[in-house]
Design a protein around this motif. Structure first.
Motif, PDB file in Angstrom:
ATOM      1  N   VAL A 160      10.542  -4.391  47.664  1.00  0.00           N
ATOM      2  CA  VAL A 160       9.188  -5.273  47.858  1.00  0.00           C
ATOM      3  C   VAL A 160       8.440  -4.810  48.830  1.00  0.00           C
ATOM      4  CG1 VAL A 160      10.733  -7.275  46.987  1.00  0.00           C
ATOM      5  CG2 VAL A 160      10.808  -6.491  49.584  1.00  0.00           C
ATOM      6  N   ASN A 161       8.652  -3.552  49.673  1.00  0.00           N
ATOM      7  CA  ASN A 161       7.725  -3.063  50.507  1.00  0.00           C
ATOM      8  C   ASN A 161       7.045  -1.691  50.033  1.00  0.00           C
ATOM      9  OD1 ASN A 161       8.088  -4.962  52.508  1.00  0.00           O
ATOM     10  ND2 ASN A 161      10.068  -4.189  53.115  1.00  0.00           N
ATOM     11  N   SER A 162       7.159  -1.445  48.836  1.00  0.00           N
ATOM     12  CA  SER A 162       6.930  -0.157  48.248  1.00  0.00           C
ATOM     13  C   SER A 162       5.533  -0.063  48.328  1.00  0.00           C
ATOM     14  CB  SER A 162       7.470   0.180  46.889  1.00  0.00           C
ATOM     15  OG  SER A 162       8.838   0.491  47.185  1.00  0.00           O
ATOM     16  N   ALA A 163       4.783   0.898  48.908  1.00  0.00           N
ATOM     17  CA  ALA A 163       3.439   1.239  48.784  1.00  0.00           C
ATOM     18  C   ALA A 163       3.102   2.086  47.243  1.00  0.00           C
ATOM     19  CB  ALA A 163       2.732   1.707  49.719  1.00  0.00           C
ATOM     20  N   VAL A 164       1.942   1.976  46.762  1.00  0.00           N
ATOM     21  CA  VAL A 164       1.914   2.710  45.413  1.00  0.00           C
ATOM     22  C   VAL A 164       0.474   3.485  45.438  1.00  0.00           C
ATOM     23  CG1 VAL A 164       1.763   2.630  42.941  1.00  0.00           C
ATOM     24  CG2 VAL A 164       3.483   1.283  44.092  1.00  0.00           C
ATOM     25  N   LEU A 165       0.415   4.647  44.927  1.00  0.00           N
ATOM     26  CA  LEU A 165      -0.979   5.447  44.994  1.00  0.00           C
ATOM     27  C   LEU A 165      -1.321   5.371  43.573  1.00  0.00           C
ATOM     28  CD1 LEU A 165      -3.391   6.945  45.965  1.00  0.00           C
ATOM     29  CD2 LEU A 165      -2.000   9.108  45.639  1.00  0.00           C
ATOM     30  N   VAL A 166      -2.295   4.656  42.914  1.00  0.00           N
ATOM     31  CA  VAL A 166      -2.851   4.715  41.582  1.00  0.00           C
ATOM     32  C   VAL A 166      -3.999   5.879  41.700  1.00  0.00           C
ATOM     33  CG1 VAL A 166      -3.560   3.245  39.886  1.00  0.00           C
ATOM     34  CG2 VAL A 166      -2.246   2.210  41.444  1.00  0.00           C
ATOM     35  N   THR A 167      -4.052   6.656  40.662  1.00  0.00           N
ATOM     36  CA  THR A 167      -5.120   7.898  40.605  1.00  0.00           C
ATOM     37  C   THR A 167      -5.586   7.762  39.275  1.00  0.00           C
ATOM     38  OG1 THR A 167      -3.182   9.545  40.119  1.00  0.00           O
ATOM     39  CG2 THR A 167      -4.266   9.090  42.517  1.00  0.00           C
ATOM     40  N   VAL A 168      -7.022   8.085  38.870  1.00  0.00           N
ATOM     41  CA  VAL A 168      -7.603   8.168  37.657  1.00  0.00           C
ATOM     42  C   VAL A 168      -8.512   9.674  37.784  1.00  0.00           C
ATOM     43  CG1 VAL A 168      -9.091   7.178  36.141  1.00  0.00           C
ATOM     44  CG2 VAL A 168      -7.825   5.798  37.575  1.00  0.00           C
ATOM     45  N   ARG A 169      -7.848  10.442  36.905  1.00  0.00           N
ATOM     46  CA  ARG A 169      -8.398  11.730  36.825  1.00  0.00           C
ATOM     47  C   ARG A 169      -9.045  12.041  35.559  1.00  0.00           C
ATOM     48  NH1 ARG A 169      -5.929  14.465  40.963  1.00  0.00           N
ATOM     49  NH2 ARG A 169      -4.118  13.388  41.729  1.00  0.00           N
ATOM     50  N   HIS A 170     -10.148  13.211  35.636  1.00  0.00           N
ATOM     51  CA  HIS A 170     -10.688  13.517  34.481  1.00  0.00           C
ATOM     52  C   HIS A 170      -9.494  14.348  33.535  1.00  0.00           C
ATOM     53  CE1 HIS A 170     -13.241  16.001  31.898  1.00  0.00           C
ATOM     54  NE2 HIS A 170     -14.267  15.194  32.481  1.00  0.00           N
ATOM     55  N   PRO A 171      -9.698  14.085  32.034  1.00  0.00           N
ATOM     56  CA  PRO A 171      -8.743  14.564  31.171  1.00  0.00           C
ATOM     57  C   PRO A 171      -8.702  16.031  31.127  1.00  0.00           C
ATOM     58  CG  PRO A 171     -10.719  13.486  30.144  1.00  0.00           C
ATOM     59  CD  PRO A 171     -10.649  13.317  31.480  1.00  0.00           C
ATOM     60  N   TYR A 172      -9.653  16.705  31.316  1.00  0.00           N
ATOM     61  CA  TYR A 172      -9.599  18.311  31.236  1.00  0.00           C
ATOM     62  C   TYR A 172      -9.484  18.799  32.644  1.00  0.00           C
ATOM     63  CZ  TYR A 172     -11.152  16.777  26.683  1.00  0.00           C
ATOM     64  OH  TYR A 172     -11.332  16.154  25.525  1.00  0.00           O
ATOM     65  N   SER A 173     -10.241  18.599  33.565  1.00  0.00           N
ATOM     66  CA  SER A 173     -10.405  19.101  34.779  1.00  0.00           C
ATOM     67  C   SER A 173      -9.429  18.631  35.859  1.00  0.00           C
ATOM     68  CB  SER A 173     -11.941  19.255  35.382  1.00  0.00           C
ATOM     69  OG  SER A 173     -12.116  17.970  35.781  1.00  0.00           O
ATOM     70  N   ARG A 174      -8.803  17.514  35.479  1.00  0.00           N
ATOM     71  CA  ARG A 174      -8.176  16.698  36.259  1.00  0.00           C
ATOM     72  C   ARG A 174      -8.649  16.461  37.739  1.00  0.00           C
ATOM     73  NH1 ARG A 174      -2.936  16.026  35.224  1.00  0.00           N
ATOM     74  NH2 ARG A 174      -2.391  15.616  37.217  1.00  0.00           N
ATOM     75  N   GLN A 175     -10.052  16.519  37.615  1.00  0.00           N
ATOM     76  CA  GLN A 175     -10.887  16.077  39.017  1.00  0.00           C
ATOM     77  C   GLN A 175     -10.531  14.553  39.128  1.00  0.00           C
ATOM     78  OE1 GLN A 175     -13.395  17.369  40.938  1.00  0.00           O
ATOM     79  NE2 GLN A 175     -12.944  15.179  41.785  1.00  0.00           N
ATOM     80  N   LEU A 176     -10.196  14.131  40.522  1.00  0.00           N
ATOM     81  CA  LEU A 176      -9.714  12.959  40.991  1.00  0.00           C
ATOM     82  C   LEU A 176     -11.307  12.047  40.696  1.00  0.00           C
ATOM     83  CD1 LEU A 176      -7.685  11.076  41.963  1.00  0.00           C
ATOM     84  CD2 LEU A 176      -8.529  11.697  44.232  1.00  0.00           C
ATOM     85  N   LEU A 177     -11.083  10.976  39.973  1.00  0.00           N
ATOM     86  CA  LEU A 177     -12.281  10.198  39.634  1.00  0.00           C
ATOM     87  C   LEU A 177     -12.055   8.690  40.402  1.00  0.00           C
ATOM     88  CD1 LEU A 177     -12.750  10.712  35.793  1.00  0.00           C
ATOM     89  CD2 LEU A 177     -13.946  11.619  37.682  1.00  0.00           C
ATOM     90  N   GLY A 178     -10.904   8.376  40.810  1.00  0.00           N
ATOM     91  CA  GLY A 178     -10.752   6.988  41.427  1.00  0.00           C
ATOM     92  C   GLY A 178      -9.448   6.836  41.834  1.00  0.00           C
ATOM     93  N   HIS A 179      -9.311   6.064  42.956  1.00  0.00           N
ATOM     94  CA  HIS A 179      -7.718   6.036  43.411  1.00  0.00           C
ATOM     95  C   HIS A 179      -7.672   4.448  44.080  1.00  0.00           C
ATOM     96  CE1 HIS A 179      -9.934   6.853  47.258  1.00  0.00           C
ATOM     97  NE2 HIS A 179      -8.780   6.360  47.796  1.00  0.00           N
ATOM     98  N   GLU A 180      -6.577   4.072  44.180  1.00  0.00           N
ATOM     99  CA  GLU A 180      -6.239   3.015  45.100  1.00  0.00           C
ATOM    100  C   GLU A 180      -4.921   3.024  45.598  1.00  0.00           C
ATOM    101  OE1 GLU A 180      -6.370  -1.255  46.303  1.00  0.00           O
ATOM    102  OE2 GLU A 180      -8.012   0.514  45.840  1.00  0.00           O
ATOM    103  N   VAL A 181      -4.724   2.528  46.764  1.00  0.00           N
ATOM    104  CA  VAL A 181      -3.541   2.544  47.496  1.00  0.00           C
ATOM    105  C   VAL A 181      -3.077   1.028  47.486  1.00  0.00           C
ATOM    106  CG1 VAL A 181      -2.217   2.874  49.658  1.00  0.00           C
ATOM    107  CG2 VAL A 181      -3.843   4.569  48.844  1.00  0.00           C
TER     108      VAL A 181
END
Length: 510
Positions: A13-34
């Motif tokens: 119940v205390n687990s933190a999570v990193l959510v990442t959204v990346r570009h489909p080809y370059s895998r450039q990080l487009l967005g994130h949420e902790v």
């Protein structure tokens, strides 16, 4: 398409999570949420809190929802399947969940150090200069004024889900052209590239430009308080939904309550039985190639009670562009029941066949004479307030005035009818020839001086001839005046009797 299940990142119940959204080809990080949980009670509460945190980011093409029994997104919101991430089939974004351990150990600085070691930091604040600005000043009703700044990538307006559920839709978006904004838009090359019911896209360009965003507002929401209609965010190859700007919208004023002038589809437009133009038949919908007119026939139900021995009653809505009624069903729409207009002396059968009675036939009906028209026997009482139709099938219909509680016989638009009568009578009066009491021309003056009695006799003959000719020319005018002076009533079926003798009783309110 289904993405990762939220339960895949669950540890406690205390687990933190990193959510990442990346570009489909370059895998450039487009967005994130902790996501750092706030002491949820159990795993279900933890997953629900994570879902809400992801939804608040508003990332385009990323949806959080439950899985249905057929392994698709459960859209009704009533499913009990597991929560997971979803995106459209061809969106192609790489969305990942990563468990970070105990939430209390994850501070913003630690996240920065972590991402610097694994990826490029997502750009955030630097995109604020590209964002749109929404004017808070009073603007055209049903519209919002938006300024688009220098835009090196793409700006997108997305309709808020709550606004969409309330029925709001984007109607249009275009560059403001009024005099006030000519100087603002001078030299700008920012353009709208696409408009849909729930989104607007602007391509890259220079210089601030004013745009008008027009909304389609449901009548039920008119006059309500201002609301967030959507958001504008920035997109490019290295940013996903950055510099988000809220778009506030004030719905237009409420419309006056609509009160139909007739619930019986009475044809006050005097379109003279538009059914006669329905050459396509009584059951086809579409444009008739012979007339170019659109007709619609929408069956609702077929009623026949009494174990199949009762009369058949077809409840079908019919539309004709030529029917000028002001009814509760809307202009052009009417039920296809038999009806009789006593002013036009016109009977419209249930099948659309029309019978127009001559003056002589109308008088005979008032005397109780039974007439045969279109294979149907028709008779009336002496004041033409009730008609009986005997059809070849053995079916009988009795038409009368609407008599349900609350009905009246007051004619709608009667003031307009009286005005027509007044104008026609004024035209007739002003066109009446006047007796020539004063001679005109040399010949008449000579005759009046030499023989006054001869002039008077000739003038009388000329006046009589002129009056006779005028009377012949005004015959049609008299007929129109008499027509508008006739009492009006629309007679409708009160009882319908089947060939078996079983009766259906109908009640109408006017």
């Amino acid at each position: 398409m289904a993405g990762p299940a939220l339960s895949s990142a669950w540890r406690s119940v205390n687990s933190a999570v990193l959510v990442t959204v990346r570009h489909p080809y370059s895998r450039q990080l487009l967005g994130h949420e902790v996501f750092v949980p706030q002491a949820p009670a159990d795993q279900n509460a933890w997953e629900q809190a994570l879902a809400e945190a992801i939804a608040l980011k508003g990332w385009p093409q990323v949806v959080v929802g439950r899985e249905a029994s057929d392994a698709t997104l459960e859209r009704a919101g009533t499913g009990e399947g597991g929560l997971r991430l979803w995106q459209p089939r061809f969106a192609g974004l790489l969305v990942e969940l990563e468990a970070l351990g105990e939430g209390g150990e994850w501070k913003p600085q630690r996240l920065g150090d972590y991402l610097e070691n694994t990826d490029e930091m997502p750009v955030g604040a630097s995109h604020d200069s590209f964002q749109a600005k929404v004017s808070q000043k009073a603007y055209h009703e049903g519209s919002a004024l938006i300024y688009i700044n220098y835009n090196p990538g793409e700006l997108v307006f997305r309709l808020d889900p709550d606004a969409k559920n309330k029925g709001y839709r984007v109607a249009d978006c275009f560059r403001e052209t009024s005099d006030t904004y000519i100087s603002v838009n001078a030299g700008s090359d920012v353009e709208v590239t696409s408009v849909s019911a729930d989104a607007v896209t602007w391509a890259k360009g220079r210089k601030s430009t004013a745009f008008r965003l027009m909304m389609d507002v449901p009548d039920t929401n008119r006059g309500s308080a201002a609301l967030t209609i959507g958001h504008i965010g920035y997109l490019d190859d290295s940013a996903l939904w950055q510099g988000v700007v809220e778009v506030k919208f004030t719905p237009p004023k409420a419309l006056p309550a609509y009160k139909p002038s007739s619930a019986l589809c009475e044809d006050y437009g005097n379109t003279m039985a538009s059914e006669v133009f329905d050459a396509s038949g009584q059951s086809e919908t579409g444009v008739d190639p012979r007339t170019g007119l659109f007709h619609a026939h929408y069956p609702i139900a077929t009623l026949q009670g009494l174990a199949g021995r009762g009369p058949v009653c077809e409840l079908t809505l019919h539309y004709s562009a030529l029917r000028g009624n002001e009814a509760g069903l809307g202009d052009g729409w009417a039920w296809r029941f038999a009806s009789l207009d006593t002013r036009d002396r016109r009977l419209v059968m249930e099948n659309g066949a029309t019978v127009v009675f001559t003056d002589d036939e109308w008088e005979e009906l008032g005397k109780g004479t039974r007439l045969s028209k279109h294979g149907c026997f028709i008779r009336s009482d002496k004041d033409w307030s009730q008609f009986t139709l005997d059809l070849p099938s053995g079916r009988q219909e009795i038409l009368g005035k609407p008599s349900a509680a609350g009905s009246d016989e007051q004619e709608h638009n009667d003031a307009f009818r009286q005005e027509i009568i007044r104008l026609l009578e004024a035209i007739k009066k002003n066109s009446t020839p006047q007796f020539p009491t004063k001679p005109e021309g040399v010949t008449q003056w000579a005759l009046a001086i030499i023989c006054p009695s001869g002039y008077s006799g000739a003038a009388a003959l000329d006046y009589a001839a002129a009056l006779k000719a005028w009377g012949e020319k005004t015959k049609e005018l008299d007929e129109r005046i008499a027509y508008y002076k006739r009492p009006f009533a629309q007679l409708l079926p009160h009882t319908i009797t089947s060939p078996y003798g079983e009766t259906l009783t109908l009640s109408w309110q006017r």
